[in-house]
Scaffold this active site. Sequence first.
Site, mmCIF file in Angstrom:
data_model
loop_
_atom_site.group_PDB
_atom_site.id
_atom_site.type_symbol
_atom_site.label_atom_id
_atom_site.label_comp_id
_atom_site.label_asym_id
_atom_site.label_seq_id
_atom_site.Cartn_x
_atom_site.Cartn_y
_atom_site.Cartn_z
ATOM 1 N NE ARG A 63 -9.024 -9.510 -0.331
ATOM 2 C CZ ARG A 63 -8.321 -9.121 -1.396
ATOM 3 N NH1 ARG A 63 -8.939 -8.599 -2.424
ATOM 4 N NH2 ARG A 63 -7.009 -9.282 -1.433
ATOM 5 C CG ASN A 105 -7.910 2.908 -9.351
ATOM 6 O OD1 ASN A 105 -9.143 3.035 -9.234
ATOM 7 N ND2 ASN A 105 -7.057 3.360 -8.434
ATOM 8 C CG HIS A 107 -5.242 7.455 -6.214
ATOM 9 N ND1 HIS A 107 -5.929 6.801 -5.204
ATOM 10 C CD2 HIS A 107 -4.326 8.223 -5.599
ATOM 11 C CE1 HIS A 107 -5.430 7.147 -4.035
ATOM 12 N NE2 HIS A 107 -4.461 8.028 -4.252
ATOM 13 C CG ASP A 139 0.761 -3.127 -9.009
ATOM 14 O OD1 ASP A 139 1.920 -2.702 -9.127
ATOM 15 O OD2 ASP A 139 -0.016 -2.732 -8.104
ATOM 16 N N GLY A 141 -0.517 -4.302 -5.663
ATOM 17 C CA GLY A 141 -0.309 -3.353 -4.559
ATOM 18 C C GLY A 141 -1.482 -2.381 -4.447
ATOM 19 C CG ASP A 143 -4.219 3.498 -5.079
ATOM 20 O OD1 ASP A 143 -4.588 3.979 -3.992
ATOM 21 O OD2 ASP A 143 -5.006 2.988 -5.905
#
Length: 203
Positions: A63, A105, A107, A139, A141, A143
Amino acid sequence: MKVGVLASGEGSNLQAILDRVHGRAGVEVVAVGSDKPEARALERAAAAGVATRAFPLAEHADRHARDAAMAAWLAGAGVELVVLAGYMQLVDAAFLRRFPQRVINVHPALLPAFPGIGSVEQAVAYGVKVFGVTVHFVDEGVDTGPIILQRALDLPAATDTQTVRNALHPIEHDLLCEAVRLIARDAVRIDPANPRRVLIAAV
Ligand code: GRF
């Protein structure tokens, strides 16, 4: 501002950006990538005349190699803001370093509640009365990045996940488009006194 979008599936958030922000407000979507060659989002981008490319994991060593190839492709297109619009993979630290404070992002939950995959299912199962949407910086983490915009939705009697998803989608589209506009207007800042906090300048 040149925008690159990553999406894994249907692409309704991408479509909202293409319909409402692309070619306006100083924003141009110049690249759409996906981890899924069959993603409907890629078809939507092609229909809008935007460059597309798929980065299936199987075509890369791992990945990190995939994320490096994606970052190079986006940077090569001159991308200044990366929007994760239903992109269901984590991007790695090297990818985030390539676009510092320029990866956002959307969510379908009021973070920090219900991060990760299956957040609407978790919220329905938990029995919440108020659902919502969060647009945040990404970042390392899951979400956990600083929150740019949020909106709540009262659904006290919600029992069906798909009904909630359908109710959240229009809010996602509104908030994600607004976040891109605000960033294009240079109205979004991380608070120097508190890096968890995002300041939105009145315009
Ligand atoms: C959205 O609900 C988004 O919040 C989540 O994945 C979904 C993608 O929807 N991360 P679409 O592909 O943009 O229609």
